[in-house]
Design an enzyme around this catalytic site. Sequence first.
Site, PDB file in Angstrom:
ATOM      1  N   LYS A  13       0.828  -1.214   0.000  1.00 27.38           N
ATOM      2  CA  LYS A  13       0.000   0.000   0.000  1.00 27.38           C
ATOM      3  C   LYS A  13       0.861   1.263   0.000  1.00 27.38           C
ATOM      4  O   LYS A  13       0.664   2.157  -0.815  1.00 27.38           O
ATOM      5  CB  LYS A  13      -0.903   0.038   1.250  1.00 27.38           C
ATOM      6  CG  LYS A  13      -1.836  -1.147   1.387  1.00 27.38           C
ATOM      7  CD  LYS A  13      -2.714  -1.032   2.622  1.00 27.38           C
ATOM      8  CE  LYS A  13      -1.960  -1.132   3.938  1.00 27.38           C
ATOM      9  NZ  LYS A  13      -1.362  -2.455   4.196  1.00 27.38           N
ATOM     10  N   ARG A  89      -9.798   1.113   8.599  1.00 25.64           N
ATOM     11  CA  ARG A  89      -9.537  -0.279   8.946  1.00 25.64           C
ATOM     12  C   ARG A  89     -10.629  -0.860   9.825  1.00 25.64           C
ATOM     13  O   ARG A  89     -10.531  -2.012  10.250  1.00 25.64           O
ATOM     14  CB  ARG A  89      -8.204  -0.393   9.689  1.00 25.64           C
ATOM     15  CG  ARG A  89      -7.059  -0.090   8.770  1.00 25.64           C
ATOM     16  CD  ARG A  89      -5.747  -0.537   9.355  1.00 25.64           C
ATOM     17  NE  ARG A  89      -4.692   0.076   8.580  1.00 25.64           N
ATOM     18  CZ  ARG A  89      -3.456  -0.383   8.512  1.00 25.64           C
ATOM     19  NH1 ARG A  89      -3.105  -1.443   9.171  1.00 25.64           N
ATOM     20  NH2 ARG A  89      -2.575   0.232   7.783  1.00 25.64           N
ATOM     21  N   ARG A 124      11.426  -6.101   5.003  1.00 25.37           N
ATOM     22  CA  ARG A 124      11.226  -4.647   4.912  1.00 25.37           C
ATOM     23  C   ARG A 124      12.218  -3.925   5.811  1.00 25.37           C
ATOM     24  O   ARG A 124      12.496  -4.358   6.913  1.00 25.37           O
ATOM     25  CB  ARG A 124       9.792  -4.301   5.340  1.00 25.37           C
ATOM     26  CG  ARG A 124       9.555  -2.793   5.434  1.00 25.37           C
ATOM     27  CD  ARG A 124       8.109  -2.435   5.262  1.00 25.37           C
ATOM     28  NE  ARG A 124       7.279  -2.793   6.408  1.00 25.37           N
ATOM     29  CZ  ARG A 124       5.966  -2.580   6.465  1.00 25.37           C
ATOM     30  NH1 ARG A 124       5.333  -2.006   5.453  1.00 25.37           N
ATOM     31  NH2 ARG A 124       5.281  -2.932   7.529  1.00 25.37           N
ATOM     32  N   ARG A 157      11.255  -2.358  11.405  1.00 26.99           N
ATOM     33  CA  ARG A 157      10.197  -1.809  12.248  1.00 26.99           C
ATOM     34  C   ARG A 157       9.873  -2.782  13.370  1.00 26.99           C
ATOM     35  O   ARG A 157       9.872  -3.983  13.174  1.00 26.99           O
ATOM     36  CB  ARG A 157       8.935  -1.559  11.409  1.00 26.99           C
ATOM     37  CG  ARG A 157       8.897  -0.188  10.795  1.00 26.99           C
ATOM     38  CD  ARG A 157       7.823  -0.034   9.750  1.00 26.99           C
ATOM     39  NE  ARG A 157       6.490  -0.496  10.150  1.00 26.99           N
ATOM     40  CZ  ARG A 157       5.399  -0.370   9.382  1.00 26.99           C
ATOM     41  NH1 ARG A 157       5.503   0.210   8.194  1.00 26.99           N
ATOM     42  NH2 ARG A 157       4.235  -0.801   9.795  1.00 26.99           N
ATOM     43  N   ARG A 168      -1.038  -8.444  13.594  1.00 24.35           N
ATOM     44  CA  ARG A 168      -1.559  -7.498  12.594  1.00 24.35           C
ATOM     45  C   ARG A 168      -2.490  -8.214  11.623  1.00 24.35           C
ATOM     46  O   ARG A 168      -3.498  -7.659  11.222  1.00 24.35           O
ATOM     47  CB  ARG A 168      -0.393  -6.825  11.857  1.00 24.35           C
ATOM     48  CG  ARG A 168       0.300  -5.818  12.767  1.00 24.35           C
ATOM     49  CD  ARG A 168       1.691  -5.501  12.302  1.00 24.35           C
ATOM     50  NE  ARG A 168       1.700  -4.842  11.020  1.00 24.35           N
ATOM     51  CZ  ARG A 168       2.744  -4.839  10.197  1.00 24.35           C
ATOM     52  NH1 ARG A 168       3.830  -5.479  10.523  1.00 24.35           N
ATOM     53  NH2 ARG A 168       2.690  -4.195   9.066  1.00 24.35           N
TER      54      ARG A 168
HETATM   55  P1  ADP Z   1       0.775  -1.959   7.593  1.00 24.45           P
HETATM   56  O1  ADP Z   1      -0.134  -1.558   6.496  1.00 24.45           O
HETATM   57  O2  ADP Z   1       2.053  -2.560   7.103  1.00 24.45           O
HETATM   58  O3  ADP Z   1       0.085  -2.830   8.607  1.00 24.45           O
HETATM   59  P2  ADP Z   1       0.773   0.777   8.690  1.00 24.45           P
HETATM   60  O4  ADP Z   1       1.991   1.595   8.699  1.00 24.45           O
HETATM   61  O5  ADP Z   1      -0.323   1.160   7.786  1.00 24.45           O
HETATM   62  O6  ADP Z   1       1.254  -0.713   8.450  1.00 24.45           O
HETATM   63  O7  ADP Z   1       0.165   0.722  10.173  1.00 24.45           O
HETATM   64  C1  ADP Z   1       0.984   0.493  11.299  1.00 24.45           C
HETATM   65  C2  ADP Z   1       0.145   0.476  12.578  1.00 24.45           C
HETATM   66  O8  ADP Z   1      -0.481   1.758  12.786  1.00 24.45           O
HETATM   67  C3  ADP Z   1      -1.024  -0.512  12.611  1.00 24.45           C
HETATM   68  O9  ADP Z   1      -0.632  -1.817  12.960  1.00 24.45           O
HETATM   69  C4  ADP Z   1      -1.938   0.131  13.666  1.00 24.45           C
HETATM   70  O10 ADP Z   1      -1.439  -0.088  14.981  1.00 24.45           O
HETATM   71  C5  ADP Z   1      -1.778   1.620  13.358  1.00 24.45           C
HETATM   72  N1  ADP Z   1      -2.781   2.060  12.371  1.00 24.45           N
HETATM   73  C6  ADP Z   1      -2.547   2.487  11.100  1.00 24.45           C
HETATM   74  N2  ADP Z   1      -3.694   2.819  10.466  1.00 24.45           N
HETATM   75  C7  ADP Z   1      -4.684   2.607  11.376  1.00 24.45           C
HETATM   76  C8  ADP Z   1      -6.114   2.740  11.351  1.00 24.45           C
HETATM   77  N3  ADP Z   1      -6.758   3.181  10.259  1.00 24.45           N
HETATM   78  N4  ADP Z   1      -6.810   2.413  12.471  1.00 24.45           N
HETATM   79  C9  ADP Z   1      -6.191   1.976  13.578  1.00 24.45           C
HETATM   80  N5  ADP Z   1      -4.858   1.819  13.679  1.00 24.45           N
HETATM   81  C10 ADP Z   1      -4.105   2.125  12.593  1.00 24.45           C
HETATM   82  P1  ADP Z   2       2.167  -1.895   3.239  1.00 25.63           P
HETATM   83  O1  ADP Z   2       2.164  -0.383   3.257  1.00 25.63           O
HETATM   84  O2  ADP Z   2       0.979  -2.467   2.538  1.00 25.63           O
HETATM   85  O3  ADP Z   2       2.369  -2.502   4.589  1.00 25.63           O
HETATM   86  P2  ADP Z   2       4.778  -1.639   1.867  1.00 25.63           P
HETATM   87  O4  ADP Z   2       4.475  -0.749   0.718  1.00 25.63           O
HETATM   88  O5  ADP Z   2       5.537  -1.092   3.008  1.00 25.63           O
HETATM   89  O6  ADP Z   2       3.407  -2.364   2.365  1.00 25.63           O
HETATM   90  O7  ADP Z   2       5.528  -2.946   1.289  1.00 25.63           O
HETATM   91  C1  ADP Z   2       5.939  -3.998   2.164  1.00 25.63           C
HETATM   92  C2  ADP Z   2       7.365  -4.424   1.796  1.00 25.63           C
HETATM   93  O8  ADP Z   2       7.332  -5.095   0.512  1.00 25.63           O
HETATM   94  C3  ADP Z   2       8.365  -3.271   1.623  1.00 25.63           C
HETATM   95  O9  ADP Z   2       9.625  -3.747   2.009  1.00 25.63           O
HETATM   96  C4  ADP Z   2       8.333  -2.982   0.107  1.00 25.63           C
HETATM   97  O10 ADP Z   2       9.577  -2.450  -0.338  1.00 25.63           O
HETATM   98  C5  ADP Z   2       8.074  -4.366  -0.480  1.00 25.63           C
HETATM   99  N1  ADP Z   2       7.225  -4.384  -1.681  1.00 25.63           N
HETATM  100  C6  ADP Z   2       6.228  -3.536  -2.021  1.00 25.63           C
HETATM  101  N2  ADP Z   2       5.647  -3.930  -3.189  1.00 25.63           N
HETATM  102  C7  ADP Z   2       6.291  -5.052  -3.589  1.00 25.63           C
HETATM  103  C8  ADP Z   2       6.171  -5.935  -4.731  1.00 25.63           C
HETATM  104  N3  ADP Z   2       5.255  -5.742  -5.691  1.00 25.63           N
HETATM  105  N4  ADP Z   2       7.014  -6.980  -4.798  1.00 25.63           N
HETATM  106  C9  ADP Z   2       7.944  -7.206  -3.833  1.00 25.63           C
HETATM  107  N5  ADP Z   2       8.105  -6.406  -2.754  1.00 25.63           N
HETATM  108  C10 ADP Z   2       7.299  -5.347  -2.624  1.00 25.63           C
END
Ligand code: ADP
Ligand code: ADP
Length: 217
Positions: A13, A89, A124, A157, A168
């Site tokens: 994302k 979410r 990551r 992270r 998660r």
């Molecule tokens: P990812 O998509 O990889 O799970 P994010 O960076 O989007 O990671 O989110 C990291 C953390 O931030 C989540 O695990 C949660 O604790 C919090 N968070 C992010 N967006 C939301 C949301 N819309 N509602 C509640 N908690 C959130």
């Molecule tokens: P999210 O925000 O959904 O948690 P990220 O954009 O941070 O996800 O991507 C998660 C991890 O996967 C990061 O290390 C990113 O560089 C890698 N990544 C993102 N898109 C791809 C893809 N299409 N193929 C392989 N790795 C990817």
Amino acid sequence: MKIIILGPPGAGKGTQAEIISKKYGIPHLSVGEIFRENIRRRTELGLKVQKYVESGELVPDEIVIKLTIRKLMESYGTFGGYILDGYPRTLKQAEVLDKSEVAPEIILSIKVSEDECVRRLSNRRYCTKCGATYNLIFKPPKKDEICDLCGVKLIQREDDKEEVIRNRFREYYLKTKPVLQYYRRTGKLFEINGEGTIDEVTHRIIEVLKSIRTQNL
Ligand code: ADP
Ligand code: ADP
Ligand code: ZN
């Protein structure tokens, strides 16, 4: 354009939102990144959300909703659009957003298998200075574990450790999956195959955005 990008943890994302933001000149808003920055700066908000973020639990709606709507209003007022990553979410978050002046027009749902997400997340790496995200296998920095943009050492992270990743996903299936169902009924949801390279996924998103724009002409 008011766009939301949803998907399981590690689906890509943040990566795709950043690319689309640059291409279309709309601001990228990441709720997770706002939280991480506040945790780093030890602000009042940061101290309040730290235990949730670091254990992989969703932050309570009372904290998330007000903050996000305010940020969206600012972005929309200044740039006339946004791409929002990782919100809503919960159903409650979606309902409040939809009643606001900044309701989304397009919801992109990035589909990636859990195994592939875990593979991406465990490799990551993250820059605490500028928030840039890398991947040791799929998007490596030019120099070993150093941010290309600001030269500082990359970290893993706290919530990318194995046991936290599991929490998660539990939160995702329990609370966020129903949000996809909710948007499916509105006809604004577009599913994107998120497997394949970063470029391939971007290409699929752009095709979908183009087709929506053509229909609206
Ligand atoms: P990812 O998509 O990889 O799970 P994010 O960076 O989007 O990671 O989110 C990291 C953390 O931030 C989540 O695990 C949660 O604790 C919090 N968070 C992010 N967006 C939301 C949301 N819309 N509602 C509640 N908690 C959130
Ligand atoms: P999210 O925000 O959904 O948690 P990220 O954009 O941070 O996800 O991507 C998660 C991890 O996967 C990061 O290390 C990113 O560089 C890698 N990544 C993102 N898109 C791809 C893809 N299409 N193929 C392989 N790795 C990817
Ligand atoms: Zn950096």
